[in-house]
Design an enzyme around this catalytic site. Structure first.
Site, short mmCIF file in Angstrom:
data_model
loop_
_atom_site.label_atom_id
_atom_site.label_comp_id
_atom_site.label_asym_id
_atom_site.label_seq_id
_atom_site.Cartn_x
_atom_site.Cartn_y
_atom_site.Cartn_z
N LYS A 30 0.90 4.06 -2.92
CA LYS A 30 0.52 5.44 -2.64
C LYS A 30 1.68 6.41 -2.91
O LYS A 30 1.45 7.56 -3.32
CB LYS A 30 0.03 5.57 -1.20
CG LYS A 30 -1.31 4.88 -0.94
CD LYS A 30 -2.41 5.35 -1.89
CE LYS A 30 -3.79 4.91 -1.47
NZ LYS A 30 -4.83 5.35 -2.42
N TYR A 67 0.83 -1.21 0.00
CA TYR A 67 0.00 0.00 0.00
C TYR A 67 0.87 1.26 0.00
O TYR A 67 0.61 2.21 -0.75
CB TYR A 67 -0.91 -0.04 1.22
CG TYR A 67 -1.96 1.05 1.30
CD1 TYR A 67 -3.11 0.99 0.53
CD2 TYR A 67 -1.80 2.12 2.19
CE1 TYR A 67 -4.09 1.97 0.63
CE2 TYR A 67 -2.77 3.10 2.29
CZ TYR A 67 -3.91 3.03 1.51
OH TYR A 67 -4.87 4.00 1.62
#
Length: 253
Positions: free
Chosen positions: A158, A154
């Site tokens: 991001k 993640y």
């Protein structure tokens, strides 16, 4: 809006959380909104809320990581609502785990939805934006882009979206298209509830612990992020591009 033409926005992952709040906010700003999510039926409540307030909205089912589905979804929006010139790449998933426990599938799923999804959606929409001489792209990053234990997939996705955003700003600026990113801190959503469950904490206690570390002494709400997105997508924000706005209740270090 400063023009008589109604802008058409697409919000991915629009069925709930930040996406739903953003769709409602953009509709209130005068946009026609395509609420896009993996399950079209899950978008019904958001569409109903917008239309009940007098707005125009369309529910669209789409896997943002699938090229054919993305192309079909954007074509449908263009046909039924009008050419999309505002895009919010919000769709996201979590597959949290420590590195040594993380599977190939955990990594690939997160990369496909966040990064590939933003790429496919932006590529499909930019042709409409170029033709219109106007475009607003907002990508949802996260404070996790700075690194977060148990989120190597993640965090990487991001952080990647921030580089993606800055590159879009450079490539598309001459066509009247801006690209910016919003990086939320702790926001009360189903995803943060899932994180609390992963670490074995009651969600209320999880929120209290988070709030104690935030300068404004509260956790964020989806509407806090929708407000920032509304600014970036506005007619007046044409000289703001390639920026990453952390919406986290204060500095992160």
């Amino acid at each position: 809006m400063s023009t008589t033409e109604q802008r058409v926005a697409i919000v991915t992952g629009g069925a709930r959380g930040i996406g739903a709040a953003t769709a409602v906010r953009l509709a209130a700003e005068g946009r026609a909104v395509a609420v896009l999510d993996l399950d079209e039926s899950a978008c019904a409540d958001v569409v109903e809320k917008i239309t009940a307030a007098g707005g125009r909205a369309l529910a669209v089912g789409c896997d943002v990581s699938d090229t054919e589905q993305v192309e079909a979804a954007v074509a449908r929006v263009a046909e039924e609502l009008g050419a999309p010139t505002v895009l919010v790449n919000n769709a996201g998933v979590l597959r949290d785990n420590l590195l040594f426990k993380m599977s190939d599938s955990d990594w690939d799923t997160v990369m496909n939805v966040h990064l590939r999804g933003a790429f496919l959606m932006s590529r499909a929409c930019q042709k409409h934006m170029v033709d219109a001489g106007f475009g607003r792209i907002v990508n949802l990053s996260s404070s996790s882009a700075l690194g977060n234990r148990g989120q190597v997939n993640y965090a990487a996705a991001k952080a990647g979206l921030q580089g993606f955003t800055k590159t879009l700003a450079k490539e598309l600026g001459k066509f009247g298209i801006t690209a910016n990113a919003v990086a939320p801190g702790f926001i009360v959503t189903e995803m943060t509830a899932a994180t609390a469950a992963r670490v074995g904490m009651d969600f209320e206690d999880f929120q209290k612990a988070a709030a104690s570390q935030i300068p404004v002494q509260r956790v964020g709400r989806p509407e806090d992020i929708a407000n920032a997105i509304a600014f970036f997508t506005g007619e007046e924000a044409g000289f703001v591009s390639g920026q990453v706005m952390y919406v986290a209740g204060g500095p992160l270090n």
